[in-house]
Design a protein around this motif. Structure first.
Motif, PDB file in Angstrom:
ATOM      1  N   ARG A 118       0.895  -1.332  -0.084  1.00  0.00           N
ATOM      2  CA  ARG A 118      -0.062  -0.026   0.006  1.00  0.00           C
ATOM      3  C   ARG A 118       0.640   1.229  -0.155  1.00  0.00           C
ATOM      4  N   THR A 119       1.862   1.254   0.933  1.00  0.00           N
ATOM      5  CA  THR A 119       2.594   2.518   0.928  1.00  0.00           C
ATOM      6  C   THR A 119       4.102   2.210   0.685  1.00  0.00           C
ATOM      7  N   LEU A 120       4.777   1.062   0.812  1.00  0.00           N
ATOM      8  CA  LEU A 120       6.110   0.650   0.591  1.00  0.00           C
ATOM      9  C   LEU A 120       6.262  -0.263  -0.405  1.00  0.00           C
ATOM     10  N   THR A 121       7.276  -0.256  -1.335  1.00  0.00           N
ATOM     11  CA  THR A 121       7.494  -1.117  -2.440  1.00  0.00           C
ATOM     12  C   THR A 121       9.168  -1.554  -2.227  1.00  0.00           C
ATOM     13  N   ILE A 122       9.344  -2.769  -2.655  1.00  0.00           N
ATOM     14  CA  ILE A 122      10.508  -3.290  -2.462  1.00  0.00           C
ATOM     15  C   ILE A 122      11.043  -3.604  -3.891  1.00  0.00           C
ATOM     16  N   THR A 123      12.247  -3.268  -4.240  1.00  0.00           N
ATOM     17  CA  THR A 123      12.819  -3.293  -5.705  1.00  0.00           C
ATOM     18  C   THR A 123      14.211  -4.294  -5.704  1.00  0.00           C
ATOM     19  N   SER A 124      14.523  -4.745  -6.642  1.00  0.00           N
ATOM     20  CA  SER A 124      15.746  -5.363  -6.926  1.00  0.00           C
ATOM     21  C   SER A 124      16.310  -4.763  -8.135  1.00  0.00           C
ATOM     22  N   ILE A 125      17.381  -4.246  -8.073  1.00  0.00           N
ATOM     23  CA  ILE A 125      18.179  -3.664  -9.219  1.00  0.00           C
ATOM     24  C   ILE A 125      19.538  -4.485  -9.396  1.00  0.00           C
ATOM     25  N   GLU A 126      19.712  -4.625 -10.823  1.00  0.00           N
ATOM     26  CA  GLU A 126      20.831  -5.188 -11.445  1.00  0.00           C
ATOM     27  C   GLU A 126      21.519  -4.285 -12.449  1.00  0.00           C
ATOM     28  N   VAL A 127      22.581  -3.906 -11.912  1.00  0.00           N
ATOM     29  CA  VAL A 127      23.367  -2.890 -12.643  1.00  0.00           C
ATOM     30  C   VAL A 127      24.547  -3.609 -13.547  1.00  0.00           C
ATOM     31  N   LEU A 128      24.823  -3.217 -14.748  1.00  0.00           N
ATOM     32  CA  LEU A 128      25.499  -3.936 -15.603  1.00  0.00           C
ATOM     33  C   LEU A 128      26.336  -2.693 -16.586  1.00  0.00           C
ATOM     34  N   MET A 129      27.605  -3.333 -17.121  1.00  0.00           N
ATOM     35  CA  MET A 129      28.231  -2.366 -18.176  1.00  0.00           C
ATOM     36  C   MET A 129      28.228  -3.322 -19.291  1.00  0.00           C
ATOM     37  N   LEU A 130      28.000  -2.158 -20.435  1.00  0.00           N
ATOM     38  CA  LEU A 130      28.147  -2.856 -21.832  1.00  0.00           C
ATOM     39  C   LEU A 130      29.492  -2.645 -22.093  1.00  0.00           C
ATOM     40  N   ASP A 131      30.247  -3.630 -22.158  1.00  0.00           N
ATOM     41  CA  ASP A 131      31.720  -3.496 -22.342  1.00  0.00           C
ATOM     42  C   ASP A 131      32.030  -4.278 -23.729  1.00  0.00           C
TER      43      ASP A 131
END
Length: 153
Positions: A118-131
């Protein structure tokens, strides 16, 4: 990380996309550093940031704060897609693990909502580099966002 399956999340706001894109356009820091939205779906956001030398640290890698900023933005917009009309989004907590130097042509953050409350949202984030045409893992973030709803609207 793959995008969520179709209809995994149902937005509470029928105009969620327009609201999210309008809010993103008002964010000066994203424009200043060059962040763009590459994909936006209910519960998912992919953002990209082309390499720029002025965003690096002394070894020539994206500075850790820039990595965290891109991840935080992607997670926030993924969360915001599922928030109610007339709401705003704010991050209230995150933890980031930096796994390897952020070097390459473009940094990519892919965020997905794990749980939307209702008020809180949990996220998961993956960070990558295009190399060199390859995606290289850079960081993982877990984030909690809050929906700020103006009761006067």
């Amino acid at each position: 990380m793959a995008q969520p399956k179709e209809n995994t999340f149902k937005p509470r706001d029928p105009d969620w996309k327009a609201r999210c894109l309008a809010a993103f356009e008002k964010q000066p820091i994203a424009k200043t550093v060059g962040i763009s939205i590459a994909a936006l779906e209910p519960g998912f956001c992919e953002m990209r940031l082309p390499f720029r030398e002025e965003l690096t640290q002394q070894h020539g890698f994206f500075q850790a704060g820039i990595v965290a900023m891109l991840a935080d933005n992607a997670g926030g917009w993924a969360a915001y897609t599922l928030m109610p009309p007339k709401s705003e989004v704010l991050a209230v907590e995150f933890k980031i693990n930096l796994m390897s130097p952020a070097k390459g042509e473009e940094m990519i953050a892919r965020a997905r909502v794990v749980k939307s409350g209702r008020t809180l949202t949990i996220t998961s984030i993956e960070v990558l580099m295009l190399d060199g045409g390859r995606e290289v893992d850079v960081a993982l973030m877990q984030q909690t966002c809050i929906a700020i709803v103006d009761s006067n609207q």
